[in-house]
Design a protein around this motif. Sequence first.
Motif, mmCIF file in Angstrom:
data_model
loop_
_atom_site.group_PDB
_atom_site.id
_atom_site.type_symbol
_atom_site.label_atom_id
_atom_site.label_comp_id
_atom_site.label_asym_id
_atom_site.label_seq_id
_atom_site.Cartn_x
_atom_site.Cartn_y
_atom_site.Cartn_z
ATOM 1 N N THR A 12 16.784 -64.877 58.194
ATOM 2 C CA THR A 12 16.107 -64.805 56.903
ATOM 3 C C THR A 12 17.076 -64.320 55.833
ATOM 4 O OG1 THR A 12 14.270 -63.824 55.672
ATOM 5 C CG2 THR A 12 15.229 -62.479 57.406
ATOM 6 N N ALA A 13 16.810 -64.696 54.608
ATOM 7 C CA ALA A 13 17.623 -64.234 53.478
ATOM 8 C C ALA A 13 17.161 -62.858 53.008
ATOM 9 C CB ALA A 13 17.531 -65.229 52.327
ATOM 10 N N ASN A 14 16.006 -62.410 53.492
ATOM 11 C CA ASN A 14 15.428 -61.137 53.051
ATOM 12 C C ASN A 14 15.317 -61.088 51.533
ATOM 13 O OD1 ASN A 14 14.952 -59.819 55.545
ATOM 14 N ND2 ASN A 14 17.137 -59.445 55.729
ATOM 15 N N GLY A 15 14.804 -62.155 50.958
ATOM 16 C CA GLY A 15 14.662 -62.237 49.500
ATOM 17 C C GLY A 15 15.115 -63.595 49.009
ATOM 18 N N ASP A 16 15.748 -63.609 47.864
ATOM 19 C CA ASP A 16 16.197 -64.847 47.247
ATOM 20 C C ASP A 16 17.377 -65.450 48.014
ATOM 21 O OD1 ASP A 16 16.112 -66.653 44.769
ATOM 22 O OD2 ASP A 16 18.222 -66.023 44.862
ATOM 23 N N ALA A 17 17.224 -66.681 48.476
ATOM 24 C CA ALA A 17 18.259 -67.329 49.283
ATOM 25 C C ALA A 17 19.537 -67.568 48.490
ATOM 26 C CB ALA A 17 17.734 -68.648 49.849
ATOM 27 N N THR A 18 19.411 -67.882 47.210
ATOM 28 C CA THR A 18 20.609 -68.119 46.394
ATOM 29 C C THR A 18 21.433 -66.844 46.266
ATOM 30 O OG1 THR A 18 19.529 -69.887 45.169
ATOM 31 C CG2 THR A 18 21.458 -68.893 44.150
ATOM 32 N N ASN A 19 20.770 -65.726 46.010
ATOM 33 C CA ASN A 19 21.492 -64.453 45.909
ATOM 34 C C ASN A 19 22.156 -64.097 47.227
ATOM 35 O OD1 ASN A 19 20.859 -64.053 43.208
ATOM 36 N ND2 ASN A 19 19.045 -62.846 43.659
ATOM 37 N N ARG A 20 21.448 -64.328 48.334
ATOM 38 C CA ARG A 20 22.024 -64.026 49.649
ATOM 39 C C ARG A 20 23.211 -64.939 49.928
ATOM 40 N NH1 ARG A 20 24.294 -60.998 52.999
ATOM 41 N NH2 ARG A 20 24.115 -61.644 55.162
ATOM 42 N N ALA A 21 23.095 -66.222 49.576
ATOM 43 C CA ALA A 21 24.204 -67.154 49.780
ATOM 44 C C ALA A 21 25.433 -66.716 48.992
ATOM 45 C CB ALA A 21 23.782 -68.564 49.386
ATOM 46 N N LEU A 22 25.225 -66.224 47.780
ATOM 47 C CA LEU A 22 26.348 -65.726 46.974
ATOM 48 C C LEU A 22 26.997 -64.512 47.638
ATOM 49 C CD1 LEU A 22 24.926 -66.127 43.373
ATOM 50 C CD2 LEU A 22 26.941 -67.285 44.327
ATOM 51 N N GLU A 23 26.178 -63.628 48.194
ATOM 52 C CA GLU A 23 26.722 -62.469 48.911
ATOM 53 C C GLU A 23 27.590 -62.919 50.075
ATOM 54 O OE1 GLU A 23 23.505 -60.036 50.290
ATOM 55 O OE2 GLU A 23 22.865 -59.484 48.264
ATOM 56 N N HIS A 49 30.918 -64.566 48.981
ATOM 57 C CA HIS A 49 31.945 -63.594 48.597
ATOM 58 C C HIS A 49 32.429 -62.787 49.805
ATOM 59 C CE1 HIS A 49 31.814 -64.504 44.374
ATOM 60 N NE2 HIS A 49 30.501 -64.386 44.379
ATOM 61 N N SER A 50 31.529 -62.443 50.725
ATOM 62 C CA SER A 50 31.948 -61.664 51.895
ATOM 63 C C SER A 50 32.882 -62.470 52.802
ATOM 64 C CB SER A 50 30.746 -61.146 52.675
ATOM 65 O OG SER A 50 30.093 -62.194 53.363
ATOM 66 N N LEU A 51 32.709 -63.792 52.813
ATOM 67 C CA LEU A 51 33.595 -64.663 53.592
ATOM 68 C C LEU A 51 34.854 -65.039 52.821
ATOM 69 C CD1 LEU A 51 30.945 -67.071 55.170
ATOM 70 C CD2 LEU A 51 32.189 -65.223 56.315
ATOM 71 N N LYS A 52 34.957 -64.507 51.597
ATOM 72 C CA LYS A 52 36.096 -64.772 50.710
ATOM 73 C C LYS A 52 36.256 -66.261 50.390
ATOM 74 C CE LYS A 52 38.605 -60.585 51.986
ATOM 75 N NZ LYS A 52 37.631 -59.751 51.413
ATOM 76 N N MET A 53 35.123 -66.944 50.313
ATOM 77 C CA MET A 53 35.144 -68.368 49.960
ATOM 78 C C MET A 53 35.546 -68.565 48.497
ATOM 79 S SD MET A 53 34.495 -69.936 52.751
ATOM 80 C CE MET A 53 34.167 -71.595 52.198
ATOM 81 N N ASP A 54 35.466 -67.507 47.710
ATOM 82 C CA ASP A 54 35.900 -67.565 46.319
ATOM 83 C C ASP A 54 37.400 -67.320 46.186
ATOM 84 O OD1 ASP A 54 35.535 -64.958 47.213
ATOM 85 O OD2 ASP A 54 35.054 -64.187 45.228
ATOM 86 N N ASP A 113 12.947 -68.690 56.715
ATOM 87 C CA ASP A 113 12.518 -68.905 55.336
ATOM 88 C C ASP A 113 12.438 -70.392 54.987
ATOM 89 O OD1 ASP A 113 12.753 -66.154 55.179
ATOM 90 O OD2 ASP A 113 14.660 -66.212 54.117
ATOM 91 N N LYS A 114 13.044 -71.219 55.847
ATOM 92 C CA LYS A 114 13.138 -72.658 55.607
ATOM 93 C C LYS A 114 13.793 -72.935 54.262
ATOM 94 C CE LYS A 114 9.280 -73.628 58.596
ATOM 95 N NZ LYS A 114 7.944 -74.119 58.741
ATOM 96 N N ASN A 115 14.911 -72.214 54.013
ATOM 97 C CA ASN A 115 15.694 -72.370 52.792
ATOM 98 C C ASN A 115 17.139 -72.660 53.123
ATOM 99 O OD1 ASN A 115 13.948 -71.934 50.571
ATOM 100 N ND2 ASN A 115 13.876 -69.756 51.051
ATOM 101 N N PHE A 116 17.782 -73.390 52.230
ATOM 102 C CA PHE A 116 19.211 -73.572 52.332
ATOM 103 C C PHE A 116 19.815 -73.647 50.936
ATOM 104 C CE2 PHE A 116 17.861 -77.899 51.776
ATOM 105 C CZ PHE A 116 18.891 -78.520 51.099
ATOM 106 N N VAL A 117 21.081 -73.283 50.861
ATOM 107 C CA VAL A 117 21.818 -73.290 49.596
ATOM 108 C C VAL A 117 23.189 -73.840 49.892
ATOM 109 C CG1 VAL A 117 22.740 -71.874 47.723
ATOM 110 C CG2 VAL A 117 20.565 -71.256 48.782
#
Length: 78
Positions: A38-49, A52-57, A73-77
Amino acid sequence: MSKIENFLSASEEEEIVEAIRKAELNTSGEIRVHIEKTANGDATNRALEVFHSLKMDNTKDLNGVLIYVAVEDKNFVI
């Protein structure tokens, strides 16, 4: 992060890894797939986290791509 070992079979995971490997041969982009319960909230915000944690930026050509999936959550970003 949640463990999602049973979401994909070993052969399905291998197919995804191989597809990414082949795709990366034809581009300078770096691709990652991140699957969580689960994203435990907004999937877009979690995907951004996760992005950045994977240093994809911070990829060589600044063209990293993350495919984020929150299973329950049946969500993807992308």
